[in-house]
Design a protein around this motif. Structure first.
Motif, PDB file in Angstrom:
ATOM      1  N   ARG B 169      -3.715  -9.074  10.155  1.00 18.58           N
ATOM      2  CA  ARG B 169      -3.578 -10.314   9.411  1.00 18.58           C
ATOM      3  C   ARG B 169      -4.465 -11.402  10.019  1.00 18.58           C
ATOM      4  N   VAL B 170      -4.469 -11.480  11.350  1.00 18.70           N
ATOM      5  CA  VAL B 170      -5.315 -12.473  12.006  1.00 18.70           C
ATOM      6  C   VAL B 170      -6.779 -12.225  11.634  1.00 18.70           C
ATOM      7  N   CYS B 171      -7.201 -10.955  11.655  1.00 18.78           N
ATOM      8  CA  CYS B 171      -8.594 -10.629  11.320  1.00 18.78           C
ATOM      9  C   CYS B 171      -8.922 -11.054   9.893  1.00 18.78           C
ATOM     10  N   ILE B 172      -7.977 -10.844   8.988  1.00 24.06           N
ATOM     11  CA  ILE B 172      -8.223 -11.250   7.602  1.00 24.06           C
ATOM     12  C   ILE B 172      -8.327 -12.772   7.527  1.00 24.06           C
ATOM     13  N   GLY B 173      -7.403 -13.448   8.231  1.00 21.52           N
ATOM     14  CA  GLY B 173      -7.450 -14.905   8.253  1.00 21.52           C
ATOM     15  C   GLY B 173      -8.775 -15.402   8.790  1.00 21.52           C
ATOM     16  N   MET B 174      -9.258 -14.752   9.840  1.00 23.93           N
ATOM     17  CA  MET B 174     -10.508 -15.145  10.478  1.00 23.93           C
ATOM     18  C   MET B 174     -11.682 -14.911   9.524  1.00 23.93           C
ATOM     19  N   ALA B 175     -11.653 -13.775   8.838  1.00 21.82           N
ATOM     20  CA  ALA B 175     -12.752 -13.449   7.932  1.00 21.82           C
ATOM     21  C   ALA B 175     -12.792 -14.409   6.757  1.00 21.82           C
ATOM     22  N   LEU B 176     -11.618 -14.885   6.326  1.00 15.82           N
ATOM     23  CA  LEU B 176     -11.594 -15.759   5.156  1.00 15.82           C
ATOM     24  C   LEU B 176     -11.652 -17.240   5.534  1.00 15.82           C
ATOM     25  N   ALA B 177     -11.486 -17.552   6.819  1.00 19.28           N
ATOM     26  CA  ALA B 177     -11.448 -18.943   7.264  1.00 19.28           C
ATOM     27  C   ALA B 177     -12.742 -19.674   6.931  1.00 19.28           C
ATOM     28  N   THR B 178     -13.838 -18.947   6.895  1.00 15.23           N
ATOM     29  CA  THR B 178     -15.135 -19.591   6.678  1.00 15.23           C
ATOM     30  C   THR B 178     -15.451 -19.706   5.190  1.00 15.23           C
ATOM     31  N   GLY B 179     -14.545 -19.266   4.348  1.00 17.93           N
ATOM     32  CA  GLY B 179     -14.767 -19.328   2.915  1.00 17.93           C
ATOM     33  C   GLY B 179     -15.971 -18.533   2.449  1.00 17.93           C
ATOM     34  N   PRO B 180     -16.048 -17.239   2.809  1.00 20.58           N
ATOM     35  CA  PRO B 180     -17.222 -16.454   2.448  1.00 20.58           C
ATOM     36  C   PRO B 180     -17.244 -16.133   0.953  1.00 20.58           C
ATOM     37  N   GLU B 181     -18.451 -15.865   0.441  1.00 20.87           N
ATOM     38  CA  GLU B 181     -18.537 -15.456  -0.955  1.00 20.87           C
ATOM     39  C   GLU B 181     -18.248 -13.968  -1.092  1.00 20.87           C
ATOM     40  N   LEU B 182     -18.589 -13.223  -0.018  1.00 20.76           N
ATOM     41  CA  LEU B 182     -18.388 -11.781  -0.063  1.00 20.76           C
ATOM     42  C   LEU B 182     -17.625 -11.326   1.173  1.00 20.76           C
ATOM     43  N   LEU B 183     -16.613 -10.503   0.953  1.00 21.62           N
ATOM     44  CA  LEU B 183     -15.860  -9.938   2.064  1.00 21.62           C
ATOM     45  C   LEU B 183     -16.088  -8.435   2.060  1.00 21.62           C
ATOM     46  N   ILE B 184     -16.554  -7.906   3.195  1.00 19.07           N
ATOM     47  CA  ILE B 184     -16.699  -6.458   3.300  1.00 19.07           C
ATOM     48  C   ILE B 184     -15.538  -5.960   4.133  1.00 19.07           C
ATOM     49  N   ALA B 185     -14.701  -5.112   3.553  1.00 14.66           N
ATOM     50  CA  ALA B 185     -13.527  -4.616   4.270  1.00 14.66           C
ATOM     51  C   ALA B 185     -13.720  -3.128   4.528  1.00 14.66           C
ATOM     52  N   ASP B 186     -13.886  -2.780   5.794  1.00 13.90           N
ATOM     53  CA  ASP B 186     -14.141  -1.391   6.170  1.00 13.90           C
ATOM     54  C   ASP B 186     -12.826  -0.729   6.556  1.00 13.90           C
ATOM     55  N   GLU B 187     -12.275   0.078   5.669  1.00 11.00           N
ATOM     56  CA  GLU B 187     -11.010   0.773   5.900  1.00 11.00           C
ATOM     57  C   GLU B 187      -9.931  -0.167   6.422  1.00 11.00           C
ATOM     58  N   PRO B 188      -9.637  -1.265   5.713  1.00 16.11           N
ATOM     59  CA  PRO B 188      -8.644  -2.202   6.246  1.00 16.11           C
ATOM     60  C   PRO B 188      -7.270  -1.550   6.253  1.00 16.11           C
ATOM     61  N   GLY B 189      -6.633  -1.575   7.408  1.00 15.29           N
ATOM     62  CA  GLY B 189      -5.256  -1.091   7.460  1.00 15.29           C
ATOM     63  C   GLY B 189      -5.102   0.406   7.591  1.00 15.29           C
ATOM     64  N   THR B 190      -6.200   1.162   7.574  1.00 20.22           N
ATOM     65  CA  THR B 190      -6.027   2.619   7.646  1.00 20.22           C
ATOM     66  C   THR B 190      -5.517   3.050   8.997  1.00 20.22           C
ATOM     67  N   SER B 191      -5.725   2.219  10.030  1.00 17.17           N
ATOM     68  CA  SER B 191      -5.218   2.616  11.338  1.00 17.17           C
ATOM     69  C   SER B 191      -3.747   2.231  11.478  1.00 17.17           C
ATOM     70  N   LEU B 192      -3.184   1.603  10.446  1.00 18.99           N
ATOM     71  CA  LEU B 192      -1.794   1.148  10.536  1.00 18.99           C
ATOM     72  C   LEU B 192      -0.873   2.089   9.775  1.00 18.99           C
ATOM     73  N   ASP B 193       0.430   1.900   9.990  1.00 18.16           N
ATOM     74  CA  ASP B 193       1.400   2.715   9.279  1.00 18.16           C
ATOM     75  C   ASP B 193       1.425   2.356   7.807  1.00 18.16           C
ATOM     76  N   VAL B 194       1.871   3.310   7.004  1.00 16.32           N
ATOM     77  CA  VAL B 194       1.724   3.152   5.566  1.00 16.32           C
ATOM     78  C   VAL B 194       2.494   1.954   5.018  1.00 16.32           C
ATOM     79  N   THR B 195       3.696   1.664   5.570  1.00 16.50           N
ATOM     80  CA  THR B 195       4.422   0.498   5.034  1.00 16.50           C
ATOM     81  C   THR B 195       3.723  -0.800   5.422  1.00 16.50           C
ATOM     82  N   ILE B 196       3.073  -0.810   6.594  1.00 11.15           N
ATOM     83  CA  ILE B 196       2.368  -2.005   7.035  1.00 11.15           C
ATOM     84  C   ILE B 196       1.043  -2.124   6.271  1.00 11.15           C
TER      85      ILE B 196
END
Lengths: 334, 335, 310
Positions: B169-196
């Motif tokens: 969540r912090v990483c997402i907040g950090m990535a969006l904090a700068t108000g980017p036009e494009l977000l590249i998400a490389d396997e977001p959350g795949t290292s986490l458990d399925v409910t998370i």
């Protein structure tokens, strides 16, 4: 119904990970497995599903003998593997394991031949080893000249085939599959799974299949058990399990799975969405360990740990919602 | 064409120098996305997904990497020809990235606040620097956005004190904090458990929809693509083999590779698993001639062994690089 | 069934005859090629390996390649003492008229000998103790081995060497013994760390649950995976041992005159600084070159064993 090959009764495995306090030193324990009971039947695939920290791997490693249980008993064909200080060789032959990551379960400095030869050397010293290695490679559909390769020359799927060949080299009757495909691409997974199913039929193997992937479980297991924070919360025959998931955690798990078709979407409990964090196993919540994340939480949940109740024949749930088992409400009508 | 696409990749080739020669990893990648789109990029491990995205951000290590051919446009400007200064601007406010492993993406020796505030400071307009209070306010706001409670305390904590889900969540907040036009998400959350993972993906989708951020979602999990994107590129061994609207792709996959991939996914409805796709991804040192998929393709024909298939248009948004569709439409040569 | 088994057996047997050797040869050739590629990608590694090769060759063939082989021993020629570098004596002559170049090349012999002998004495026991302590991590074996190691590591190495060398007769062999005594714990430490990590690898568990012996696990499963870091450390350590050996000689506790040694030459020559600078400077430079060569070689070896970037 066939007889049970492995029975686990009230298994507990605690790890001491440190000490707290400067003067009064009290050990900090992780209750990795905290009172788990289940039985695996001869020739079946018993699926043990859970997220990280659920203790599913600890159960596997205890059964195979990497750990000694803190409490509880394990019986394999009437024998207690932990009766003596060291496990008899005959039992090591019967119970084998395939680990999750073949990259780390195959020694990078040893050839495939040396890797498969080791169990043969120990358990079948009188047989022609080269011949047996060739036979085992053939069994997992690898060409014989792979003997002289090293793990790094093989793809992930091929490495896992070698790990399976090694596990089968002792002629075991019970194989623990610890997430055997989770380190592999989905395009390769099918081949490994179907190979495992074929071998199970051919050699009448019993599997304890550990995974976090419920979709995979639907297709391989005959029965499924769900673990959460060291305890089993639901057990049922696979078809029944997916038709009627009772435990709120099971429902949350099912609703969280990303699926690829509309038909599957319909199987997901729609009303439940995943919330909250998985608590650390060092600090397990009181009462029912799931109560902090549970959408159907009641007063009693934070105080009393529920017990296993059979809600339907062969379908047991550990949840206060179903305390009055006789008049239990199916989850769809809540 | 008055408004150029947000990202356009034309015939991108990337090679890596290794023992024995050149790994020809990307082999003429074409990719287009408009502003506001949610695009998925799927393929097996090692198919070149991450290399493509690193090329967009120009963060490939050169050497050993080399781009012998190709252009990458961001809003009509060629990224490969930009100066370091221009590039820094694009990386800050134009494009942000979220990585698979949030633990590796955060520096363990700095507090969340130090890292988040640094990102906000660097990406703000250098001519009108923000006051420390403003930076702090923005940091708090971006943590609240990703549904983290008690942001003040969180800013003072270190990555190790957070759970995997919180770090992501912090990483997402950090990535969006700068108000980017494009977000590249490389396997977001795949290292986490399925409910998370489910929580993270829902959060991500909510945020990009609210802010109308464009997103490229890289993953090998087809289910995630289905739930998160409008359009999907399927990549195999350094080529885009199929692109279609997400719904259409899942309803009727056309390329034999896409079909194999779909079939291989175990279904919640049961019925066993298919054997998947035989063989494995080719060696990039000596990739097979013609279509790189032909050694694994159940429908390969003579021409597949000799020629690289052009892209055939099946419908407005559905293109396939496969000779099986040669009769179906006007093939547009891709390289 | 029997027929099939026979076919299989033949298949395997056929493999053993021709193909095995070919396969093994091919895989070995490929490994070597890959290793050399990684090693040689840094030009400095080539400089290192060339320097080391040159030094080793010079040392071995010293009697034939030096201009005045007699000057290596007890030789005096006061008529030609302290001659500055010239064509006849490229590095000049020392205070008693011996050719400095000749003595440097002969001096390399004792330096290299020291490096090789010390490592040969130090590595096997150091590695063995590290393996045992690592495998039995958390038991009394670990405690005993590692605490003894700590004690040796806490003694200042040069002082220990000086003490040993001053109790025993000061010569090259006792110097080597002294250095060896303080050197093994580093290998124990290195291998201990690796062993503890490797012990928890799944391939070790797999061998254990199948019933492999402890000896098999330590020597067949764990040891082969520690070879690369050990080799890397060894190639870097040669340089250190040479420095320490030179230091011992410098203070008079290593190689004894008239036997030439780089350390002794720097020590003796330093009395003639700065006027007859060549007597001390050239042997000092020789030490620098040798040490640098081995360090560059060691860096190359480390690169060689590093994981692939892609």
């Amino acid at each position: 119904m066939s007889a049970d090959i492995l029975t686990v009764t009230d298994l507990k495995k605690y790890f001491v990970i440190g000490q707290s306090g400067l003067l009064k030193r009290e050990p900090i324990t992780v209750k990795a497995v905290d009172g788990v009971s289940f039985a695996v039947r001869e020739g079946e695939t018993f699926g043990l599903v859970g997220e990280s920290g659920s203790g599913k791997s600890t159960v596997a490693y205890t059964v195979v003998g990497m750990y000694r249980p803190t409490a509880g008993t394990i019986t394999f064909r009437g024998q207690n593997p932990f009766a003596n200080k060291t496990r008899p060789l005959a039992l090591k032959k019967e119970i084998q394991i395939v680990y999750q990551d073949p990259g780390s379960s195959l020694n990078p400095r040893r050839s495939i031949k040396e890797i498969i030869e080791l169990p043969l050397r120990i358990h079948r010293p009188d047989e022609n080893r080269i011949e047996q290695v060739v036979r085992l490679l053939e069994m997992v559909e690898l060409p014989p000249d792979y003997m002289y390769k090293y793990p790094r020359m093989l793809g992930g799927g091929e490495k896992q085939m070698v790990a399976i060949a090694r596990a089968l080299a002792t002629n075991p009757s019970f194989v623990i599959l610890d997430e055997p495909t989770s380190a592999l691409d989905v395009s390769i997974q099918g081949k490994i799974i179907n190979l495992l199913i074929r071998l199970q039929k051919e050699f009448h193997l019993s599997y304890l299949f550990i995974t976090h992937d419920l979709s995979l479980m639907r297709n391989v297991a005959s029965r499924v058990a769900i673990m959460y924070l060291g305890k089993i919360c639901e057990v049922a025959e696979t078809a029944e399990f997916f038709r009627n998931p009772y435990h709120p955690y099971t429902q949350m798990l099912l609703s969280s799975i990303p699926v690829v078709s509309e038909e599957e979407e319909k199987l997901k409990p729609q009303k439940i969405i995943s919330t909250g964090e998985i608590p650390s196993p060092v600090n397990i919540p009181s009462g029912c360990s799931f109560h902090l994340r549970c959408p159907a939480r009641m007063d009693i949940c934070s105080r009393v740990d529920p017990v296993m109740i059979e809600v339907e024949k062969g379908h047991t749930v550990r949840c206060h919602l179903y305390a009055r088992a006789s008049e239990s409400i199916p989850p769809s009508e809540q | 064409m008055t408004v150029p696409p947000l990202v356009e990749i034309k015939n991108l080739h990337v090679h890596f120098s290794v023992y024995g020669g050149q790994l020809k990893v990307l082999d003429g990648v074409n990719f287009v996305m408009r502003s506001g789109e949610k695009v998925g990029l799927v393929g097996e491990t090692g198919c070149g997904k991450t290399t493509t995205m690193k090329a967009i951000l120009r963060v490939l290590p050169m050497p050993p990497a080399r781009i012998p051919q190709g252009e990458i446009y961001f809003k009509g400007r060629d990224i490969l020809k930009m100066s370091e200064g221009e590039l820094a601007q694009i990386r800050g406010r134009g494009i942000s990235m979220i990585f698979q492993d949030p633990t590796a993406a955060l520096n363990p020796v700095f507090s969340i606040g130090e890292q988040l505030e640094a990102v906000i400071r660097y990406s703000s307009d250098q001519k009108k620097p923000l006051s420390p209070q403003e930076v702090h306010q923005r940091a708090i706001a971006s943590l609240q956005e990703v549904a983290l409670a008690d942001p003040e305390r969180l800013l003072r904590s270190y990555p190790i004190q957070l759970s995997g889900g919180m770090r992501q969540r912090v990483c997402i907040g950090m990535a969006l904090a700068t108000g980017p036009e494009l977000l590249i998400a490389d396997e977001p959350g795949t290292s986490l458990d399925v409910t998370i993972q489910d929580q993270i993906l829902r959060l991500l989708r909510k945020l990009v929809e609210e802010k109308n951020t464009s997103i490229i979602l890289i993953t090998h999990t087809l289910g995630i693509v289905r739930e998160m994107t409008d359009r999907v590129y399927v990549m195999y061994a350094g080529n885009m083999v199929e692109v279609a609207a997400t719904k259409e792709l899942f309803a009727s996959p056309q390329h034999p590779y896409t079909r194999g991939l779909m079939d291989a996914v175990p279904r919640l409805t049961g019925g066993g698993v298919s054997d998947g796709i035989p063989g494995r991804i080719p060696n990039y040192l000596n990739p097979p001639p013609g279509c790189r998929f032909h050694p694994r393709c159940p429908q390969a024909i003579e021409i597949c062994r000799r020629e690289k298939p052009p892209t055939y248009k099946l419908s407005e948004a559905h293109e396939v690089a496969c000779f099986l569709y040669a009769d179906n439409g006007k093939g547009t040569q891709s390289s | 069934m029997a027929e099939q088994a026979a076919i299989r057996h033949e298949l395997a047997a056929n493999l053993t005859v021709q193909q095995i050797k070919q396969l093994e040869r091919r895989s070995r050739r490929e490994s070597l090629g890959r290793a050399w590629y990684k090693f040689s990608r840094n030009p400095l590694s080539i400089v290192g390996v060339a320097t080391v090769a040159l030094v080793v060759l010079l040392a071995i063939f010293a009697p034939w390649v030096t201009p005045y082989p007699k000057h290596a021993g007890a030789f005096t020629d006061f008529a030609h003492a302290k001659i500055p570098p010239s064509l006849e004596h490229p590095f000049g002559t020392d205070q008693i008229g011996r050719d400095v170049l000749t003595r440097i090349i002969f001096g390399l012999r004792s330096s290299l000998l020291m490096g090789v002998v010390v490592l040969a004495l130090v590595v096997p026991p150091g590695v063995l103790l590290g393996l045992l302590a690592g495998y039995y991590q958390g038991t009394w074996i670990d405690t005993v081995i590692m605490r003894v190691t700590d004690i040796f590591l806490s003694v200042p190495p040069l002082i220990l060497a000086l003490a040993v060398a001053s109790v025993l007769k000061p010569n090259l062999w006792n110097g080597m013994m002294a250095v060896s005594l303080m050197w093994w714990p580093w290998y124990t430490r290195l291998v201990y760390g690796l062993g503890v990590a490797l012990r928890n690898e799944y391939f070790v568990s797999a061998a254990e649950v199948t019933g492999a012996s402890t000896a098999h696990i330590i020597f067949r499963e764990i040891l082969p995976n520690t070879i690369s870091p050990i080799l890397t450390k060894m190639s870097l350590d040669v340089a250190w041992v040479i420095i320490i050996g030179s230091m011992l000689s410098f203070v008079g506790l290593g190689v004894q005159p008239p036997e030439p040694s780089l350390g002794t030459m720097v020590a003796d020559g330093s009395r003639y600084l700065p006027d007859q600078w060549w007597i001390a400077v050239f042997p000092a430079l020789a030490i620098v070159v040798v040490v640098l060569g081995f360090n560059l070689l060691g860096d190359g070896v480390r690169d060689m064993f590093a994981a692939e970037e892609i």
